[in-house]
Design a protein around this motif. Structure first.
Motif, short mmCIF file in Angstrom:
data_model
loop_
_atom_site.label_atom_id
_atom_site.label_comp_id
_atom_site.label_asym_id
_atom_site.label_seq_id
_atom_site.Cartn_x
_atom_site.Cartn_y
_atom_site.Cartn_z
N GLN A 221 0.72 -1.20 -0.10
CA GLN A 221 -0.17 0.11 0.01
C GLN A 221 0.75 1.05 -0.12
O GLN A 221 1.90 1.32 0.61
N VAL A 222 0.47 2.07 -0.69
CA VAL A 222 0.91 3.59 -0.84
C VAL A 222 0.02 4.54 -0.63
O VAL A 222 -1.21 4.34 -0.74
N MET A 223 0.17 5.57 0.33
CA MET A 223 -0.71 6.39 1.09
C MET A 223 -0.18 7.89 0.72
O MET A 223 0.95 7.92 1.20
N LEU A 224 -1.05 8.66 0.15
CA LEU A 224 -0.64 9.94 -0.07
C LEU A 224 -1.72 10.72 0.59
O LEU A 224 -2.80 10.85 0.51
N LEU A 225 -1.09 11.34 1.75
CA LEU A 225 -1.92 12.16 2.47
C LEU A 225 -2.39 13.51 2.16
O LEU A 225 -3.57 13.64 2.99
N ASP A 226 -2.05 14.29 1.20
CA ASP A 226 -2.37 15.48 0.79
C ASP A 226 -2.52 15.66 -0.72
O ASP A 226 -2.52 16.71 -1.05
N TYR A 227 -2.53 14.50 -1.53
CA TYR A 227 -2.80 14.77 -2.94
C TYR A 227 -4.04 15.20 -3.21
O TYR A 227 -4.39 16.19 -4.09
N ASP A 228 -5.03 14.79 -2.70
CA ASP A 228 -6.42 14.97 -2.94
C ASP A 228 -6.92 16.11 -2.06
O ASP A 228 -6.45 16.13 -1.08
N ALA A 237 -6.74 11.95 2.39
CA ALA A 237 -5.91 10.85 2.11
C ALA A 237 -6.13 9.98 0.71
O ALA A 237 -7.47 9.64 0.46
N ARG A 238 -5.21 9.42 0.02
CA ARG A 238 -5.65 8.66 -1.23
C ARG A 238 -4.67 7.43 -0.90
O ARG A 238 -3.50 7.49 -0.56
N ILE A 239 -5.60 6.21 -0.92
CA ILE A 239 -5.06 5.07 -0.53
C ILE A 239 -4.77 4.07 -2.00
O ILE A 239 -5.51 4.08 -2.93
N ASP A 240 -3.53 3.47 -2.32
CA ASP A 240 -3.26 3.07 -3.37
C ASP A 240 -2.71 1.76 -3.17
O ASP A 240 -1.46 1.95 -2.75
N ARG A 241 -3.35 0.60 -3.53
CA ARG A 241 -2.99 -0.68 -3.50
C ARG A 241 -2.71 -1.43 -4.64
O ARG A 241 -2.56 -2.56 -4.80
N CYS A 242 -2.43 -0.76 -5.78
CA CYS A 242 -2.11 -1.35 -7.05
C CYS A 242 -1.15 -2.38 -7.03
O CYS A 242 -1.01 -3.34 -7.79
N GLN A 243 -0.18 -2.14 -6.42
CA GLN A 243 1.12 -2.80 -6.56
C GLN A 243 1.18 -4.16 -5.77
O GLN A 243 2.05 -5.15 -5.63
N PRO A 275 6.53 5.13 -8.33
CA PRO A 275 5.50 4.33 -7.91
C PRO A 275 5.37 3.98 -6.29
O PRO A 275 4.44 4.09 -5.52
N GLU A 276 6.73 3.69 -5.75
CA GLU A 276 6.67 3.64 -4.42
C GLU A 276 6.27 4.68 -3.59
O GLU A 276 6.06 4.70 -2.55
N VAL A 277 6.35 5.85 -4.14
CA VAL A 277 6.15 7.10 -3.36
C VAL A 277 4.59 7.72 -3.92
O VAL A 277 3.85 7.92 -3.01
N MET A 278 4.62 7.72 -5.30
CA MET A 278 3.21 8.36 -5.88
C MET A 278 2.13 7.46 -6.14
O MET A 278 1.03 7.85 -5.99
N ASP A 635 -9.70 18.88 -11.64
CA ASP A 635 -8.94 18.33 -10.52
C ASP A 635 -7.68 19.27 -10.18
O ASP A 635 -6.91 19.37 -11.26
N GLN A 636 -7.36 19.31 -8.84
CA GLN A 636 -6.10 20.05 -8.40
C GLN A 636 -5.54 19.49 -7.41
O GLN A 636 -6.18 19.65 -6.26
N PRO A 637 -4.48 18.78 -7.56
CA PRO A 637 -3.78 18.02 -6.53
C PRO A 637 -2.98 18.96 -5.66
O PRO A 637 -2.99 20.40 -6.02
N ASP A 638 -2.69 18.83 -4.86
CA ASP A 638 -1.63 19.76 -3.93
C ASP A 638 -0.59 20.24 -4.55
O ASP A 638 0.16 19.54 -5.42
N PRO A 639 -0.24 21.63 -4.58
CA PRO A 639 0.71 22.12 -5.43
C PRO A 639 2.09 21.36 -5.42
O PRO A 639 2.72 21.67 -6.39
N ARG A 640 2.52 20.83 -4.32
CA ARG A 640 3.79 20.02 -4.28
C ARG A 640 3.76 18.93 -5.30
O ARG A 640 4.93 18.48 -5.72
#
Length: 876
Positions: A221-228, A237-243, A275-278, A635-640
């Motif tokens: 699982q990869v978790m992006l806490l501030d993407y959305d 938070a966005r949860i990503d379990r594709c891998q 992918p391990e980060v995004m 759609d506007q993800p976090d600026p970073r």
């Protein structure tokens, strides 16, 4: 029955609770609880965990393939080298048991022991010396020197010096013994490392096999806490379990594996989008938390708003983080889709974020009646594809009456413009010579003629970037053609058509050739009512209604608004909002868009009138435009996470739009795009140059002057005088030239400023050395220098390289040195040989064999070729 039941319950109620038996109930309920628990476990572990089977299948497949690589590595091992190194290692290890080594080791240990003892003695002596020094200084400070204290201090310091001498001798002996031992040990390490290098691949695949076989079965699982962001603009938070299933995305052995185990086809992009980060869903979309294929891909959940992007649609996600960039390296499909939308002029009718300041793609219409006759205008408005099947102009499917009204309005607009073409200006020419000129100077880079469709095919479009000319002689008069090819901006001051600087004779010959290209069909002459105010008024209304001003400048309509809907969030448009009319088209977003672009009137009904014109896009073009439309979301993800669109990127994008507007890519390769003229030039030596690296290569003042007027800057000795294809004059404004200059500088990662190179002075001491090396390398064989002809050997023009006469004013001094060091690094595929491979010089007796100094000497000589000495305005 009722009495009987009452009797049973009455009897049971009268029995003491201690005598009642619930065993049967307990056994039954316990059994049910057990069965339920077992089913829950089975359902949880097996039925609801299909991803575990996927991971096990991946482990088996990956392990098998890695073992194959391991066995191949074992097979490829050089056994003779292995045996030789093993023997050497064994001998080296045996030498560690030799009397010489063991004796040295024993002596070394003895020295270390003696050294430790001597160091302790020195420290004790030093302590006593420090004490004596203190009392001696104390006596002196108190007014009287104590002879005894001074004598004791001298004695202690003498003892310290004696111990230090012994220590120095022991350290020298220690280092000598250590050097002897290290000689033996170094031989062991050298052979160990050699053996390790020999079986590097074996160890690599062995480690991979063990890792694959022992990998835990778990959710990855990869978790992006501030993407959305949620509707309140707070981080979500966005949860990503594709891998969990796509484990082979980074494994070379899985390159041709079946999905979901296949390696990602674009590893270069993964280096930037880890992918391990995004994770995967920012690019591929889909339902990240899901653990079954159907649900994860958005197919099992009809309400999921981000179904998996498939095929070329995956490029649609690039816009999320790269909204402001019309070109992305590594994303050619995305870049070509955006180019296609620009070239099709979609922004003329639709508001599209980022495309609000684009210039119109069609010609100005204020003088159209001075160019052609009303009958041609009528047939063109009625159906442009009838005259030119490959025009970008769509078909509005006007009726005869509507086409007549539009024609009347355009003729009326033209009547207010005083432009005239001189009658009889064309006095005849040679059609054969004109054909040769058209086919050689570069006209066919943009225009096609009849079956000359190679450029169109190479561009991969169904249309030409400029009008097809096979019927031009029936459209315009020879006088107009003559005036146009001599100076296109005389008729249309804002045209993108450049000036090829034809002489009057060449212009007459070209006119003679184009005048022979006629439409051999016959048409019934339409009786047009062009003078009726009502007809003119109706035509004006149609032009406004159908948004002709979106592509064409029409006097009086310059500030008209767009006539169709905004597309800035079209990628999120729901199917429920789409009208499918009376068709049987499947009710999906993709099918609606495809059919709309295939035939914009496909969904028209008696009650639903549609005005969008009909284009002639190929299926491939429709797929690319559809992916572009799919990319249009708010759609506007976090600026970073968004690509920084800083001042430098803005300058690059501004210049890129100028390059696109004037179709630089038709002749030149720029940002790995273009050079479509290669379709009609057989010899690559005669192709226009690759210009992506111009910002690093040429001096900014030279580039400015060259873009302003190529003929003046190149005269009298042009850079490549043997080329027939001409760099045309585009009549660029100063702002456009500045934008292009910064664009090239930005692409080459240079500072966005115009530098002055007048202060550069070649080193007089290096000039003769540079000349000698220049001659030694026989550079003159390819590079004309001054008025000197190519060197010996009969060099053909196809083997020539740029004339070096203007190198001082054209090339950046630092670039010349970098180019000499490795030409292929700066321009892949160049024919320029590398004289200094790996930074080494073949001339060991010149300047001490220093390659950098030799390249500098060549640079200084090249800068002096054909040039008078500069006044020394500044020292180097």
């Amino acid at each position: 029955m009722h009495d009987k039941e009452n009797g049973v319950f009455t009897h049971r109620a009268q029995r003491p609770i201690e005598e009642r038996n619930y065993s049967a109930y307990y056994i039954a309920f316990t059994g049910l609880l057990f069965l339920g628990t077992m089913w829950a476990v089975v359902d949880e572990v097996i039925t609801r965990r299909p991803w575990k089977d996927v991971e096990r299948e991946y482990q088996v497949l990956a392990s098998r393939r890695m073992k194959e690589q391991y066995q191949q590595a074992v097979t490829d091992l050089d056994s003779s080298a292995w045996l030789d190194l093993s023997a050497k290692l064994a001998a080296a290890e045996d030498s560690l048991k030799s009397p010489a080594y063991t004796g040295a080791l024993a002596a070394y240990d003895g020295v270390l022991g003696a050294l430790a003892k001597e160091n302790r003695r020195f420290q004790f002596a030093k302590s006593r010396g420090d004490e004596a020094y203190y009392f001696y200084k104390k006596a002196v400070h108190e007014g009287g020197e104590d002879p005894g204290a001074k004598e004791k201090l001298d004695r202690d310091e003498s003892e310290m010096a004696a111990h230090q001498a012994v220590i120095n001798a022991l350290e020298k002996e220690r280092d000598s013994l250590l050097a002897v031992m290290n000689g033996y040990r170094q031989e062991v390490r050298k052979n160990q490392n050699a053996l390790s290098d020999l079986r590097k691949k074996i160890d690599k695949w062995d480690a991979k096999v063990r890792k694959a076989e022992n990998a835990p079965i778990e959710i990855r699982q990869v978790m992006l806490l501030d993407y959305d962001k949620n509707p309140f603009n707070d981080p979500k938070a966005r949860i990503d379990r594709c891998q969990t299933c796509h484990q082979g995305w980074n494994e070379d052995v899985m390159e041709d594996a079946p999905q979901p185990f296949r390696k990602h086809p674009l590893p270069a992009l993964l280096a930037l989008h880890k992918p391990e980060v995004m994770g995967c869903t920012p690019c591929h979309r889909g339902q990240g938390p899901a653990l079954t294929a159907a649900t994860a891909h958005g197919e099992g959940d009809p309400y999921w708003e981000n179904p998996l992007l498939k095929g070329i649609d995956v490029w649609a996600s690039c816009t999320t983080c790269h909204e402001n960039q019309s070109h992305l390296d590594g994303a050619p499909v995305y870049s070509s889709a955006r180019r296609l939308v620009v070239e099709s002029g979609c922004f003329g009718c639709h508001e599209i974020k980022g495309y609000t300041d684009m210039q119109r793609i069609g010609p100005e219409l204020g003088r159209i009646a001075h160019k052609t006759d009303p009958q041609w205008i009528f047939r063109w408005v009625r159906n442009p594809k009838d005259y030119n099947p490959h025009t970008r102009m769509p078909n509005f499917r006007f009726t005869d009456d509507q086409a007549e009204a539009v024609t009347a309005y355009l003729v009326d607009v033209s009547s207010r413009d005083p432009f005239t073409t001189a009658k009889g200006a064309y006095a005849g020419g040679s059609a054969a010579k004109g054909k040769e000129i058209v086919e050689s100077v570069g006209c066919l880079a943009c225009h096609s003629i009849g079956d000359q469709t190679k450029v169109r095919a190479l561009r991969g479009t169904s249309y030409d970037i400029a009008p097809e000319l096979s019927r031009v002689g029936s459209k315009v008069t020879p006088d107009w053609i003559f005036d146009w090819v001599r100076n296109p901006r005389h008729y249309n001051p804002t045209t993108k058509m450049p000036n090829l600087r034809l002489t009057d004779g060449e212009a007459r010959d070209v006119t003679a050739y184009l005048a022979t290209l006629r439409d051999d069909r016959t048409f019934e002459k339409k009786d047009l009512d062009l003078a009726s105010p009502a007809t003119i008024k109706r035509g004006e209304g149609l032009v406004r209604e159908y948004g002709c001003n979106g592509c064409h400048v029409i006097p009086g309509m310059e500030k008209e608004s767009r006539v169709s809907v905004s597309l800035s969030n079209f990628g999120r448009k729901r199917v429920e909002e789409m009208d499918f009319g009376d068709t049987h088209v499947p009710h999906t977003w993709h099918d609606w868009v495809f059919n709309k672009l295939k035939d914009s009137r496909a969904f028209q009904t008696d009650r639903i009138a549609q005005k969008m014109p009909v284009f002639a896009f190929s299926d491939d073009e429709i797929a690319r435009i559809r992916l572009f439309l799919l990319s249009l979301t708010k759609d506007q993800p976090d600026p970073r996470y968004i690509q920084a669109f800083d001042a430098k990127q803005q300058e690059i994008e501004t210049g890129r739009k100028v390059a696109y507007r004037y179709n630089c890519q038709q002749c030149h390769q720029l940002e790995n795009e273009g050079r479509f003229i290669a379709a009609v030039i057989d010899d690559p030596a005669f192709l226009p140059p690759i210009i992506t690296g111009e910002g690093k290569k040429v001096q900014e003042p030279w580039l400015r002057d060259f873009l302003k007027n190529p003929s003046v800057v190149g005269a009298p000795n042009t850079i490549r005088p043997w080329l027939k294809t001409r760099m045309p004059t585009f009549s660029l404004s100063d702002d456009e030239i500045a934008a292009l200059t910064k664009y090239f500088l930005g692409l080459s990662n240079q500072e966005l400023e115009v530098r002055d190179y007048a202060a550069f002075q070649p080193d007089p001491a290096l000039l003769p050395v540079g000349r000698t090396i220049f001659n030694e390398f026989q550079c003159i064989k390819c590079h004309p220098a001054g008025n000197a002809p190519p060197g010996p050997g009969g060099t053909s023009t196809s083997d020539l390289a740029p004339n070096l006469t203007k190198a001082r004013d054209r090339l950046k001094p630092e670039w010349i040195v970098e180019w000499l060091a490795d030409p292929n690094k700066l321009q892949e595929g160049t024919r320029m040989p590398t004289f200094f491979p790996d930074g080494q010089s073949p001339l060991g007796d010149v300047l001490g064999g220093d390659a950098k100094k030799q390249m500098t000497a060549i640079r200084d000589y090249v800068e002096s070729i054909g040039q008078p000495p500069r006044s020394r305005v500044a020292s180097r």
